[in-house]
Write an enzyme that holds these catalytic residues in place. Structure first.
Site, short mmCIF file in Angstrom:
data_model
loop_
_atom_site.label_atom_id
_atom_site.label_comp_id
_atom_site.label_asym_id
_atom_site.label_seq_id
_atom_site.Cartn_x
_atom_site.Cartn_y
_atom_site.Cartn_z
N GLY A 97 -1.41 3.09 2.32
CA GLY A 97 -2.74 3.44 1.86
C GLY A 97 -2.72 4.88 1.39
N GLY A 99 -2.60 8.19 1.93
CA GLY A 99 -2.34 9.03 3.10
C GLY A 99 -2.63 10.49 2.89
NE ARG A 100 1.21 13.02 -1.13
CZ ARG A 100 2.19 13.72 -1.68
NH1 ARG A 100 2.33 15.00 -1.38
NH2 ARG A 100 3.01 13.18 -2.55
CE LYS A 119 0.43 12.01 -4.91
NZ LYS A 119 1.29 11.37 -5.94
CG ASP A 131 1.20 17.69 6.07
OD1 ASP A 131 1.06 16.95 5.07
OD2 ASP A 131 1.98 18.66 6.07
NE ARG A 189 -2.16 2.46 -5.28
CZ ARG A 189 -1.71 3.72 -5.32
NH1 ARG A 189 -0.48 3.99 -5.00
NH2 ARG A 189 -2.52 4.69 -5.68
CG ASP A 262 3.62 1.58 -2.22
OD1 ASP A 262 4.72 0.98 -2.18
OD2 ASP A 262 3.50 2.79 -1.99
#
Length: 494
Positions: A97, A99-100, A119, A131, A189, A262
């Site tokens: 998914g 993530g950032r 992003k 992180d 996607r 992905d």
């Protein structure tokens, strides 16, 4: 307004839409963006700002940067992280998914519908152990790649800009924090469909197909169309456009590096740039991703991987399509790819008339480049300037005899062409770029930017906007890469 008070700012007038949030909320996690300290624009694209119909002040009014950096909110914004899954290096991973990244909202302009995506915006429920941050290096690489591909005519996401922060981010070393503002017409996607399928949620799968068919691909609709009709039309369109995209990658020598499902756009645009690279020395088996130990995503494997990924998408659509329908659709990939690739390569060779020997001529040309380890882009550009001077051409190669034999065949082939020499060369130079984004050029721009000097980054960006022009004042950007560039290691962490 202070850039750190986190107050709401309604002085920015953006008519944001939220179709994904409204129609696919089961695949979204609504997030409050992290507040990123001391944001400062590093490089921007005025052309993308114009595409989005943003005001001229977008790069000078601090309120926009405050919003992008999470230090201000808009009352009509609904930031969210998208949930999807996918096959990574051939293995299914359910824990994927954004993530950032965050989708801040969607803009409808005269040029179309655009996602505004940040992003490096901080952690999300899909960050796993990450992180949620991004660094200057990877952000600049994606900015340059997306814009360079656009100006080459290759379908791609775009980039509004990159801003740096005062954060120090730990990767293999401590790096400068930065954020990319990415735009594209949709972030749907292949992995979105895989998520719905592996959740055994046919209702969600149907909703996703409906959304993609009408809103994303904007395919012809009719009240009599069934969900199967729409799924079939969507799948056919994605197979065709994916084949055409990969044909352009192969023609221009672009290696994506990490073609996980992905990272495959339902719009068939290039996005999620990581360990990408353009070919320098021509090597059909070139691996640009140093994390790709098996060579799964090597240059000559890209067409096969694209088909593999389309098979994975088809499997996800299997509750809505029959096996025969899936097979028939997939059977169109190879002929579509071959037709598109052949057309591009004929243009690059300057051939407009049909001849049964053209495929052999192309194959021998590529073999010559590979065995002599010649630069892919520069060799094509050299051919685009061939006006009958055999010595200049032959001197480019180590095996002069092989080069001379091929040139003789090429000159005989040109005799059946109707264009005069200058017209042919002009057409060839319009499809054979002089300037591409070489990894060493990107690395030089990154290093100077990390040291606080953006001039090289800005200069490189300007060169890449006109890849087919001579630009004699920037001749050094077209030179064969230095030997030290071969030691650059680009991995998925990049």
């Amino acid at each position: 307004m202070s850039s750190t008070d986190g107050k709401q700012s309604d002085q920015i007038q953006l008519n944001l839409k939220h179709s994904f949030a409204e129609q696919l909320s089961d695949m979204a996690a609504f997030i409050t963006p992290a507040k990123l300290p001391n944001p400062e624009w590093l490089v921007t694209s005025p052309e993308v700002a114009e595409l989005l119909e943003l005001p001229d002040s977008v790069f000078t009014d601090s309120q926009y940067l405050d919003w992008f950096s999470g230090n201000a909110t808009l009352s009509n914004a609904k930031p969210l992280a998208q949930k999807y899954t996918g096959h990574q290096f051939g293995h299914y991973n359910p824990d994927l998914g954004d993530g950032r990244g965050l989708l801040l909202g969607e803009l409808q302009t005269s040029s179309g519908h655009w996602d505004i995506h940040v992003k490096g915006a901080g952690q999300t429920p899909f960050s796993r152990f990450g992180d949620g941050r991004a660094v200057l290096r990877s952000s600049v690489r994606e900015f340059l790649a997306s814009e360079a591909l656009f100006y080459l005519g290759i379908p791609t996401s775009r980039a509004l800009g990159v801003f740096k922060t005062s954060e120090a981010i730990q990767r293999e070393t401590t790096e400068q924090g930065a954020v990319l503002i990415r735009i594209c017409q949709s972030h749907i996607r292949f992995g979105h469909f895989e998520y719905a399928f592996y959740q055994n949620n046919t209702e969600l799968l149907e909703t996703l197909v409906e959304y993609t068919h009408s809103h994303v691909l904007q395919l012809a609709t009719d009240v009599h169309l069934t969900i199967q009709d729409k799924t079939l039309a969507m799948y056919k369109a994605v197979i065709r456009s994916t084949a055409e995209l990969v044909a352009k990658w192969q023609a221009f020598g672009f290696c994506h590096g990490v073609m996980n499902t992905d990272n495959m756009s339902i719009l068939s645009i290039t996005f999620d740039f990581g360990p990408y690279g353009f070919l320098d020395e021509f090597d059909s088996k070139h691996i640009c991703n140093h994390s790709d130990h098996s060579g799964r995503y090597a240059f000559d494997e890209q067409p096969g991987v694209a088909l593999w990924n389309l098979n994975a998408l088809g499997h996800a659509l299997s509750p809505l399509l029959t096996k025969d329908q899936l097979s028939e659709c997939l059977s169109q990939f190879e002929p579509t790819l071959v037709k598109a690739y052949s057309a591009l390569m004929r243009q690059k060779l300057g051939l407009t008339q049909n001849d049964k020997g053209d495929q052999v001529l192309l194959g021998e040309w590529l073999t010559l480049l590979q065995q002599d380890k010649r630069d892919y882009t520069n060799s094509w550009r050299l051919l685009s300037n061939f006006d009958g001077n055999d010595d200049v051409f032959i001197d480019h190669f180590i095996d002069r005899e092989a080069a001379s034999k091929w040139l003789a065949k090429y000159k005989r082939r040109l005799l059946i062409e109707k264009d005069d020499t200058q017209t042919r060369l002009q057409k060839m130079r319009a499809v054979n770029p002089k300037y591409i984004l070489r990894n060493y050029l990107a690395q030089q721009a990154i290093k100077t930017a990390e040291a606080g000097d953006n001039s090289e980054l800005e200069r490189l960006f300007e060169v890449l906007k006109m890849p087919f022009d001579e630009q004699p004042e920037f001749e050094q950007y077209a030179q064969t890469p230095p030997d030290w560039s071969k030691d650059l290691s680009i991995s998925c962490s990049s």
